[in-house]
Enzyme design. Structure first.
Site, PDB file in Angstrom:
ATOM      1  N   ASP A   1       6.882   1.429 -11.000  1.00 44.87           N
ATOM      2  CA  ASP A   1       6.325   2.643 -11.595  1.00 44.87           C
ATOM      3  C   ASP A   1       6.943   2.736 -12.983  1.00 44.87           C
ATOM      4  OD1 ASP A   1       5.022   4.386  -9.186  1.00 44.87           O
ATOM      5  OD2 ASP A   1       6.688   3.166  -8.490  1.00 44.87           O
TER       6      ASP A   1
ATOM      7  N   ASP B   1      -4.992   8.139  -2.887  1.00 42.65           N
ATOM      8  CA  ASP B   1      -3.803   8.970  -2.627  1.00 42.65           C
ATOM      9  C   ASP B   1      -4.211  10.079  -1.664  1.00 42.65           C
ATOM     10  OD1 ASP B   1      -2.546   7.397  -4.475  1.00 42.65           O
ATOM     11  OD2 ASP B   1      -2.507   8.905  -6.068  1.00 42.65           O
TER      12      ASP B   1
END
Lengths: 257, 211
Positions: free
Chosen positions: A12, A131
């Site tokens: 990330d 998600d």
């Protein structure tokens, strides 16, 4: 000898640095993405996923440059996601050296981007990121819906039907993240992982919540995932990718060693 | 490296440089390719767009010249390999180059292993490759070594003797083909870590014969 289940370390990246927080807050700096990608490559990672979590237009050049550097040195597949909104964004990342791009929010607002991208660049390079959060219990079991903005914004879209729709539009793979679990180290949300792997014919990557090597194994044995993704357990040197593979192999899971 | 504008060729170029290529030229211009010692014919994406680009840019004639007149060592990768066959089932059926007689077939919906386990399509990930016969490009690569595949269609040559490597995925698929100065892989050596780099290195040292 069957196809190996894949272990995918995830970077990330915020403004050129690898970070990872708990539920996307309390971010901790984990280092230089090129350095870390090189280490995972040497440890035997099967792929690397690079998620640009800032994804503002000003920082796009930094991301492209980092992707180029990683792709020059790392000879395993590289997926890039975060802020992919158009065919031009996809082309930019593929040209920088990405093998696949992960489309998230843009697939919700413009599902045709998935089919256009698959037709243009091939289904093999189009990953759709989903998600999800558990929103309700019903007689048929829990209901999961899609969320955007790092899990803060509900969409009302039911997860399993959405996964089927994305597969039919030409996604080559799904990256399923439980936003309830992400950053918690409590393990994958196995129920939705299993439901989606059973619902589609394309590969599914399980993501969100890995805190132990056993969690990785459960993603495959109980969740039915084709690949398992984790970030923090690898970044801080807690476990290596090779330890993760040895752990999975000891449970009879086929891995590349 | 023959570039017909379909997808990212940097990885293949970086891989070749990593294992010692002194210069990698990426082009579809015959003049640029003419000075090459060996030629890579890559490919990603849908076969219809690939074939359209190959023909529009004259890469079909260029490849034929390199392969059959100059007889340089040629390595075809993934869709590059599929484009060499007679015809593909992808995109409602597309005529390919016909360099290697044979078909490109879909794995099928509801694909499963012989044991009845459901198999996902595309065939994506690291699968074991069994070399068939000996070939200089397999040197230093143990039988069963895993390479990275990502494809929904697989090649079936008319002449089984052309198969240089196989994989198992609900069927025995063709992982590599070899004929004279041509070697073709369904997997991506440039994405297959050390095993893939070994194969690319072998290609750089290959004289284009099969013995």
């Amino acid at each position: 000898m069957a196809l190996a289940k894949r272990i995918i370390p995830c970077l990330d990246v915020d403004q050129g640095r690898v970070v990872k927080g708990v539920n996307f807050v309390g971010i901790r700096d984990a280092g230089d993405p090129v350095e870390i990608a090189r280490r995972y490559n040497e440890e035997g990672a099967d792929e690397i996923t690079f998620l640009d979590i800032t994804a503002s237009h000003e920082e796009r050049d930094t991301t492209v440059h980092t992707v180029e550097q990683i792709a020059r040195e790392v000879f395993i597949p590289l997926t890039v996601g975060g802020g992919i909104r158009s065919l031009q964004d996809i082309r930019t990342m593929l040209n920088a050296g990405a093998d696949k791009v992960s489309i998230n929010t843009a697939a919700i607002h413009h599902p045709e981007l998935v089919s256009d991208a698959a037709a243009r660049f091939g289904t093999q390079c189009i990953v759709v990121a989903i998600d999800v959060k558990r929103v309700a219990e019903s007689d048929d079991g829990p209901r999961y819906e899609l969320f955007t903005h790092g899990g803060r914004k509900p969409t009302g879209i039911e997860a399993i039907s959405w996964a089927r729709k994305m597969a039919s539009l030409g996604a080559g793979e799904l990256l399923l993240t439980s936003m309830d679990r992400d950053g918690t180290r409590d393990g994958f949300e196995l129920a939705i992982t299993r439901a989606i792997t059973d619902a589609v014919d394309i590969p599914v990557i399980a993501s969100g919540g890995v805190g132990t090597l056993q969690h990785l194994a459960e993603g495959v044995t109980q969740g039915g995932a084709d690949a398992v993704l984790a970030a923090s357990i690898f970044h801080f040197g807690e476990y290596t990718v090779s330890e993760a593979k040895a752990h999975m192999a000891a449970q009879g899971i086929t891995v590349r060693q | 490296m023959i570039d017909y504008g379909m997808g990212n060729l940097h990885s293949v170029a970086s891989g070749l440089e990593q294992v010692g290529a002194s210069e990698v030229v990426v082009s579809h211009e015959p003049a640029a390719i003419a000075g090459a010692d060996r030629v890579v014919f890559p490919g990603v994406g849908g076969i219809r767009d690939c074939m359209e680009a190959i023909r529009r840019l004259g890469c079909d004639q260029l490849l034929d010249h390199v392969l059959n007149n100059e007889r340089k060592p040629v390595l075809a990768i993934c869709v590059g390999m599929q484009a060499l066959m007679t015809r593909s089932e992808e995109n409602q059926g597309v005529d390919c180059l016909g360099t290697l007689p044979g078909q490109v077939r879909y794995f099928g919906d509801q694909h499963s292993s012989l044991e009845g386990e459901r198999l996902k399509v595309p065939h994506m990930g690291w699968n074991a490759v069994m070399p068939v016969g000996s070939h200089p490009l397999w040197e230093g690569i143990a039988p069963g070594t895993r390479f990275y595949f990502v494809h929904s269609y697989h090649v079936v040559p008319d002449d089984p003797a052309m198969v240089a490597g196989s994989f198992e995925y609900g069927l025995t698929g063709c992982a590599a083909l070899a004929r004279e100065n041509l070697f073709a892989t369904q997997f991506h050596p440039e994405k297959s870590h050390t095993a893939g780099l070994t194969l690319l290195k072998n290609f750089l040292h290959w004289d284009g014969t099969c013995s």
